[in-house]
Enzyme design. Structure first.
Site, PDB file in Angstrom:
ATOM      1  N   CYS A  90       0.858  -1.187   0.000  1.00  0.00           N
ATOM      2  CA  CYS A  90       0.000   0.000   0.000  1.00  0.00           C
ATOM      3  C   CYS A  90       0.893   1.235   0.000  1.00  0.00           C
ATOM      4  O   CYS A  90       1.639   1.460   0.958  1.00  0.00           O
ATOM      5  CB  CYS A  90      -0.919   0.000   1.223  1.00  0.00           C
ATOM      6  SG  CYS A  90      -2.032   1.423   1.302  1.00  0.00           S
ATOM      7  N   CYS A 255      -3.107   7.229  -4.765  1.00  0.00           N
ATOM      8  CA  CYS A 255      -2.899   5.780  -4.652  1.00  0.00           C
ATOM      9  C   CYS A 255      -1.504   5.382  -5.137  1.00  0.00           C
ATOM     10  O   CYS A 255      -1.181   5.517  -6.322  1.00  0.00           O
ATOM     11  CB  CYS A 255      -3.962   4.998  -5.425  1.00  0.00           C
ATOM     12  SG  CYS A 255      -3.868   3.206  -5.172  1.00  0.00           S
TER      13      CYS A 255
END
Length: 336
Positions: A90, A255
């Site tokens: 992530c 992201c």
């Protein structure tokens, strides 16, 4: 004991939340962080659900738990937890976690300004800069990323047939660029993109079963995220996205793994060169600076090593309890 206490530090990376569990995380078994991730999912996933979902969290909540490194040359290992599960990697979570860990003294890097982090997806090398005792920015060199497939098709409600590519940047992303039946994210609300994504992702994995499996880690598989692209808000940015993840979340940050997948897609198509920066906007307009650091391969397939630079801000500290005997909503819930 039915009552479990977790000391947490909350921050956001370019708008998307990061909750670092400072204490209370479980002991995990495994020789690698991915093995420990699988152990966590098997026996301790109630912790993720309790801390990420309502009433202690919300639909967009994500976080991490820090562990000692398996290789003493590295600084620490990380487990990512969020409403969609335990991700192999992530990007926004890494930027937020590093910011918290450095400012709060949770880790002491072996080399000032540099960190080696063991993620379930592999080793991630990180740089950061300090100013006035604050972390000004974090730059991570992500795992090998590549274009897994291109010019696939799927039927989308209301829009009709869509063409998409699939890129890997730590997770598998279906990337939908502007085309005949999709003019770009600038023309759609977040709720509408979520509505489309919920159905499209399911249809993609049904239509292309077992097509997307990482060749070096079979536990990383299937399209889990959708990345819808469009016209940037700021003309100095090179692209804009709305990344769908979980059951109903749109990433408020650009992201990190999604940007990595996007860079891999653009590089494979000859639209981006080694060393070229790509300023990537989120749906709310915040930005990451992406860059193709070098060309490489994954199982003989063309790939890149991308870097992602962004910032995060700490906004709170809290102690959260989960009492499984006393609270009927100890394990969290989701309304929509």
């Amino acid at each position: 004991m039915s009552k479990h206490t977790f000391v947490c530090i909350d921050a956001h990376t370019c708008g998307n939340p990061v909750r670092v569990i400072k204490s209370g995380g479980p002991d995990l078994v495994g020789k690698t962080m991915n093995e420990k991730r699988l152990h966590f999912l098997k026996e301790f996933d109630w912790i993720r659900k309790g801390l990420m979902f309502e009433p202690r969290g919300h639909d967009m909540m994500s976080g991490s738990i820090l562990y000692p490194p398996h290789n003493p040359e590295n600084d620490f290992a990380i487990l990512f937890i969020e409403t969609s599960g335990c991700l192999p990697m992530c990007g926004h979570g890494t930027i937020g976690t590093i910011t918290i860990a450095i400012e709060e003294g949770l880790i002491t890097p072996k080399i000032l300004g540099k960190i080696k982090m063991e993620a379930p997806a592999g080793l991630v090398e990180i740089e950061y800069s300090m100013k006035n005792e604050k972390v000004e920015w974090v730059k991570l060199t992500n795992v090998k990323s590549y274009l897994a497939a291109e010019n696939l098709t799927i039927d989308c409600p209301e829009l009709g047939e869509l063409t998409f590519d699939v890129g890997y940047g730590g997770n598998f992303y279906a990337i939908v660029d502007p085309q005949k039946n999709f003019s770009g994210v600038q023309d759609f609300t977040a709720s509408k993109i979520i509505q489309y994504s919920q159905i499209v992702r399911e249809r993609i994995n049904q239509k292309y079963p077992n097509k997307f499996v990482h060749p070096e880690n079979e536990s990383i598989k299937n399209v889990t995220h959708l990345l819808w692209t469009g016209t940037p808000i700021n003309p100095t940015s090179h692209g804009r996205n709305a990344v769908f993840y979980g059951d109903k979340a749109i990433d408020r940050s650009p992201c990190g793994t999604g940007t990595s997948a996007r860079l891999a897609q653009l590089y494979a198509k000859g639209k981006l060169q080694v060393g070229e920066e790509f300023i990537h906007e989120s749906f709310i307009g915040s930005t990451f600076i992406g860059c193709v650091e070098e060309e490489t391969t994954v199982n003989g397939k063309l790939a890149i090593i991308p870097s992602i630079q962004g910032w995060a801000k700490i906004y709170g500290q809290n102690t959260i309890t989960i009492d499984t005997d006393d609270d009927p909503y100890a394990y969290g819930f989701s309304v929509i």
